[in-house]
Design an enzyme around this catalytic site. Structure first.
Site, PDB file in Angstrom:
ATOM      1  N   LYS A  79      53.871 168.140 -62.914  1.00 44.24           N
ATOM      2  CA  LYS A  79      52.868 168.572 -63.896  1.00 44.24           C
ATOM      3  C   LYS A  79      52.479 167.388 -64.778  1.00 44.24           C
ATOM      4  CE  LYS A  79      52.045 172.212 -67.343  1.00 44.24           C
ATOM      5  NZ  LYS A  79      52.635 173.323 -68.108  1.00 44.24           N
ATOM      6  N   SER A 154      50.186 177.623 -67.542  1.00 44.69           N
ATOM      7  CA  SER A 154      49.385 176.425 -67.451  1.00 44.69           C
ATOM      8  C   SER A 154      49.770 175.496 -66.296  1.00 44.69           C
ATOM      9  CB  SER A 154      49.481 175.645 -68.762  1.00 44.69           C
ATOM     10  OG  SER A 154      50.787 175.209 -69.007  1.00 44.69           O
ATOM     11  N   SER A 178      54.360 179.371 -68.761  1.00 44.32           N
ATOM     12  CA  SER A 178      53.572 178.461 -67.926  1.00 44.32           C
ATOM     13  C   SER A 178      54.166 178.099 -66.575  1.00 44.32           C
ATOM     14  CB  SER A 178      53.270 177.184 -68.688  1.00 44.32           C
ATOM     15  OG  SER A 178      52.182 177.416 -69.528  1.00 44.32           O
TER      16      SER A 178
HETATM   17  N1  GLN Z   1      49.723 180.914 -72.211  1.00 47.58           N
HETATM   18  C1  GLN Z   1      50.641 180.482 -73.209  1.00 47.58           C
HETATM   19  C2  GLN Z   1      49.937 179.587 -74.197  1.00 47.58           C
HETATM   20  O1  GLN Z   1      48.798 179.290 -73.997  1.00 47.58           O
HETATM   21  C3  GLN Z   1      51.812 179.801 -72.612  1.00 47.58           C
HETATM   22  C4  GLN Z   1      51.508 178.445 -72.123  1.00 47.58           C
HETATM   23  C5  GLN Z   1      52.718 177.659 -71.775  1.00 47.58           C
HETATM   24  O2  GLN Z   1      53.775 178.183 -71.440  1.00 47.58           O
HETATM   25  N2  GLN Z   1      52.598 176.359 -71.880  1.00 47.58           N
HETATM   26  O3  GLN Z   1      50.505 179.194 -75.177  1.00 47.58           O
END
Ligand code: GLN
Length: 507
Positions: A79, A154, A178
């Site tokens: 990532k 994400s 994410s």
């Molecule tokens: N969707 C959540 C956010 O936007 C989690 C994202 C994540 O785990 N980085 O904060």
């Protein structure tokens, strides 16, 4: 060859049955053919050179050092929130365009030590802020199961890479779901470790009290293997909990002479199949996690819970009253931390730099306005607001208090139950463009994942079937006590075996 598991690849490369160079080339061919926008930066020349070196050294034989490597020659996708020395790391933001880290994150050092080959840096929501991989400066990633749908986020690019044969393993990071959300939407396995298990050194911070780097793979055994490799002790992350290696090999810290000695965590993937842990296992099923779920997801998850029951586990429906405050608490804490963490991006120290102005604050403002996307700006503004004098007590402090209650609620539920089960996501992958214009509808999609980060407990998402004429995957979420990754991995491992068996019976 990209359909092989990491465990099979390592064995094949060590025995000489697999050419590492051919394997790595196939990954790049697949990336070009698929065209899913899963990678931001490819590491092609470097990866092929490393692969050729593995093949050459292996042919030389007698290389004991090579024989010991746990991920020898395994193609892995990283990532883009994780720092890689010499490879551009953008966090999918324009503000980090052209930023090449001068050092490796601790997890990357560990991967290299064990012989893994970095294929490239994967697409993601900008600064990890999102649930669909649509907020990326580099455009949205597509779901390989249906290219009109999102892969989840994400860590969407990482999930797609594994699911579409563009890498065998991947690393993601999980602040509020994410890793688990894209794993669920793309039909692979993803694990968020206990907060404090894996070093965050070199992870670009979003909500640092919530996030962990974690493994993503096609099978549970590969997930366990990758977790074992990245869980190394690291004094550069003061929030890491230093555990004793109860495998008994060594209790000292940091020596590099034996690859086992710096393992922080002791669940070896080799132990996975030793005991059938399902017999007598007590499962808690918190009913609140099913409230907003689609009928199809609910059905698949309950079918999975009954598979556990049929194998000797018992389940009990329980209630967790404070869960209804989890989303509000999570978003206030995550945005507050983000507003502080993202202050360092000013165009002077990293990445994007353009033009000249009469004073520094005009430059900072202009570059931040150009460099950040709309979702990132929204969160910086909201986070700054909730931390400001006069509102701090009303929002941030209150969110912290709720977090304590939620943590206590998980600890209570996990006192009387070995593990908890629920759907990872309340629905299957949605259409590209369907939710991105309405941020609240995206935040709501995280309803089943964020509470787990607030509590800091470990959680795995494992595929539990398909819906919509068998095309879209559903994820089962299994949550355990702090530092009991071995237990959720074993449960997922047994379930994966049973599911494959029962699918074979019905075919
Ligand atoms: N969707 C959540 C956010 O936007 C989690 C994202 C994540 O785990 N980085 O904060």
């Amino acid at each position: 060859m990209l359909k092989l598991t990491a465990i099979e690849v390592v064995a094949g490369i060590k025995s000489g049955a697999i050419s590492c160079e051919e394997l790595v080339s196939q990954a790049y061919e697949q990336i070009a053919k698929n065209d899913l926008n899963s990678y931001i930066t490819l590491n092609k020349e470097n990866a092929l050179e490393t692969a050729r070196d593995v093949d050459k050294r292996r042919r030389g034989r007698g290389e004991e050092e090579l024989e010991r490597k746990k991920l020898l020659g395994v193609p892995i996708a990283i990532k883009d929130s994780i720092s890689t020395m010499g490879i551009q790391t953008t966090c999918a933001s324009n503000i980090l365009t052209g930023y090449v880290p001068p050092y490796d994150a601790t997890v990357i050092e560990a991967l290299k030590r064990e012989g893994a080959i970095i294929i490239g840096k994967t697409n993601m929501d900008e600064f990890c802020m999102g649930t669909s991989t649509e907020t990326s400066y580099y455009g949205a990633t597509k779901n390989p199961h249906d290219t009109t749908r999102v892969p989840g986020g994400s860590s969407g690019g990482s999930a797609v890479a594994v699911s579409a044969g563009e890498a065998i393993l991947a690393l993601g990071s999980d602040t509020g779901g994410s890793i688990r959300c894209p794993a669920s939407f793309c039909g692979i396995v993803g694990l968020k470790p206990t907060y404090g298990l894996v070093s965050r050194y070199g992870l670009i911070a979003y909500g640092n009290s919530l996030e962990q780097i974690g493994p993503m793979a096609a099978t549970v055994a590969d997930t366990a293997l990758l977790l074992e490799v990245i869980s190394v002790k690291d004094d550069r992350d003061s929030t890491q909990v230093k555990l004793k290696n109860n495998g008994g090999t060594n209790t000292d810290t940091d020596t590099d002479t034996n690859t086992n000695t710096n393992t922080n965590y002791c669940c070896s993937w080799l132990n996975l199949s030793e005991i059938n842990e399902l017999d007598g296992m007590r499962i808690g099923v918190p009913v609140e996690f099913f409230e907003g779920c689609s009928r199809e997801v609910e059905k698949s998850v309950w079918a999975a819970i009954h598979v556990f029951e049929d194998s000797g586990a018992t389940y009990e429906e329980i209630s967790m009253q404070n869960l209804k405050y989890a989303l509000a608490s999570y978003y206030i804490i995550a945005m507050s931390e983000a507003s502080s963490n993202l202050a360092r991006f000013d165009g002077l120290r990293y990445g994007l730099r353009s033009g000249t102005d009469e004073d520094w604050h005009t430059t900072f403002s202009r570059i931040r306005a150009e460099g950040f996307g709309a979702e990132v700006k929204r969160r910086i503004i909201l986070g700054t607001y909730s931390l400001s004098a006069g509102y701090y007590g009303r929002y941030y402090l209150k969110a912290l208090k709720v977090r304590t209650l939620i943590k206590a609620e998980f600890e209570k539920a996990l006192k009387t139950h070995d593990i908890l089960m629920m759907p990872t996501m309340p629905f299957v992958a949605f259409k590209l463009g369907e939710r991105i214009k309405d941020p609240l509808s995206l935040y709501l999609a995280d309803i089943n994942t964020v509470s787990i980060n607030l509590a800091g407990v470990p959680s795995i998402s494992v595929p539990c079937g398909y819906v919509s004429s068998d095309t879209l995957p559903v994820g089962l979420q299994i949550v355990g006590k702090h530092f009991e990754e071995d237990r959720i991995l074993k449960a997922a491992f047994e379930y994966e075996k049973l599911r494959i068996k029962s699918r074979k019976n019905t075919l």
